[in-house]
Design a protein around this motif. Structure first.
Motif, mmCIF file in Angstrom:
data_model
loop_
_atom_site.group_PDB
_atom_site.id
_atom_site.type_symbol
_atom_site.label_atom_id
_atom_site.label_comp_id
_atom_site.label_asym_id
_atom_site.label_seq_id
_atom_site.Cartn_x
_atom_site.Cartn_y
_atom_site.Cartn_z
ATOM 1 N N GLU A 1 0.725 4.233 -3.000
ATOM 2 C CA GLU A 1 0.656 5.427 -2.742
ATOM 3 C C GLU A 1 1.864 6.400 -2.992
ATOM 4 O O GLU A 1 1.639 7.583 -3.626
ATOM 5 N N THR A 2 3.086 5.903 -2.879
ATOM 6 C CA THR A 2 4.117 6.721 -3.096
ATOM 7 C C THR A 2 4.463 6.796 -4.782
ATOM 8 O O THR A 2 4.539 8.052 -5.027
ATOM 9 N N THR A 3 3.974 5.795 -5.389
ATOM 10 C CA THR A 3 4.180 5.790 -6.852
ATOM 11 C C THR A 3 2.997 6.702 -7.353
ATOM 12 O O THR A 3 3.193 7.574 -8.344
ATOM 13 N N LEU A 4 1.782 6.685 -6.816
ATOM 14 C CA LEU A 4 0.636 7.599 -7.400
ATOM 15 C C LEU A 4 0.944 9.026 -7.095
ATOM 16 O O LEU A 4 0.651 9.928 -7.857
ATOM 17 N N HIS A 5 1.536 9.419 -5.727
ATOM 18 C CA HIS A 5 1.873 10.574 -5.722
ATOM 19 C C HIS A 5 3.020 11.235 -6.358
ATOM 20 O O HIS A 5 2.840 12.305 -7.095
ATOM 21 N N ASP A 6 3.991 10.620 -6.932
ATOM 22 C CA ASP A 6 5.009 10.794 -7.940
ATOM 23 C C ASP A 6 4.352 11.208 -9.127
ATOM 24 O O ASP A 6 4.693 12.099 -10.019
ATOM 25 N N LEU A 7 3.308 10.181 -9.526
ATOM 26 C CA LEU A 7 2.786 10.477 -10.976
ATOM 27 C C LEU A 7 1.776 11.619 -10.950
ATOM 28 O O LEU A 7 1.862 12.521 -11.826
ATOM 29 N N ARG A 8 0.989 11.788 -9.702
ATOM 30 C CA ARG A 8 0.305 13.021 -9.594
ATOM 31 C C ARG A 8 1.132 14.475 -9.722
ATOM 32 O O ARG A 8 0.794 15.498 -10.338
ATOM 33 N N ASN A 9 2.291 14.293 -9.085
ATOM 34 C CA ASN A 9 3.332 15.516 -9.120
ATOM 35 C C ASN A 9 3.718 15.617 -10.630
ATOM 36 O O ASN A 9 3.929 16.703 -11.154
ATOM 37 N N ARG A 10 3.771 14.633 -11.357
ATOM 38 C CA ARG A 10 4.473 14.571 -12.665
ATOM 39 C C ARG A 10 3.250 15.108 -13.656
ATOM 40 O O ARG A 10 3.581 16.147 -14.468
ATOM 41 N N VAL A 11 2.192 14.775 -13.447
ATOM 42 C CA VAL A 11 0.672 15.188 -14.117
ATOM 43 C C VAL A 11 0.849 16.729 -14.016
ATOM 44 O O VAL A 11 0.674 17.572 -15.072
ATOM 45 N N GLU A 12 1.122 17.175 -12.921
ATOM 46 C CA GLU A 12 0.809 18.636 -12.434
ATOM 47 C C GLU A 12 1.867 19.314 -13.096
ATOM 48 O O GLU A 12 1.729 20.475 -13.705
ATOM 49 N N VAL B 1 0.840 -1.245 -0.042
ATOM 50 C CA VAL B 1 -0.146 0.196 0.198
ATOM 51 C C VAL B 1 0.735 1.289 0.004
ATOM 52 O O VAL B 1 0.497 2.121 -0.742
ATOM 53 N N ILE B 2 2.137 1.337 0.933
ATOM 54 C CA ILE B 2 2.805 2.403 0.893
ATOM 55 C C ILE B 2 3.709 2.703 -0.528
ATOM 56 O O ILE B 2 3.663 3.741 -1.081
ATOM 57 N N ARG B 3 4.020 1.400 -1.171
ATOM 58 C CA ARG B 3 4.670 1.566 -2.291
ATOM 59 C C ARG B 3 3.790 2.149 -3.163
ATOM 60 O O ARG B 3 4.097 2.983 -4.206
#
Length: 100
Positions: free
Chosen positions: A34-45, A30-32
């Motif tokens: 969520e971390t990947t999802l956070h990185d992807l959201r930052n990249r999309v922004e 779950v932590i991995r």
């Protein structure tokens, strides 16, 4: 040999250890994720901001030098906006504020 009470306790301890390891594995996944999802959201922004700056340049709203300086990706350790982004006429809005 082992009596039945000791055998039950031993089986219970082994089962509890297997359950704890399974829980740690699930938490790690779950932590991995969520971390990947956070990185992807930052990249999309970042990409959305770059696209906005590029479109503003194409429309002539900002100077081309501003776009070249502002489109560089920030380092992963620091995400401070450049002076060119602060001085541009384009309003950069976080995707998290759009959802609210």
């Amino acid at each position: 040999m082992l009596d039945s009470g000791t055998m039950i306790i031993l089986i219970t301890v082994i089962a509890a250890a297997i359950c704890m390891l399974s829980l740690y594995s699930v938490y790690g996944n779950v932590i991995r994720h969520e971390t990947t999802l956070h990185d992807l959201r930052n990249r999309v922004e970042i990409l959305q901001n770059q696209q906005t700056l590029h479109l503003a340049e194409l429309k002539g709203e900002i100077a081309p030098e501003t776009v070249l300086e502002a489109t560089e990706l920030p380092a992963e350790s620091e995400e401070t906006p450049t002076e060119a982004e602060d001085q541009s006429d384009v309003e950069l809005v976080s995707s998290s504020t759009k959802a609210a």
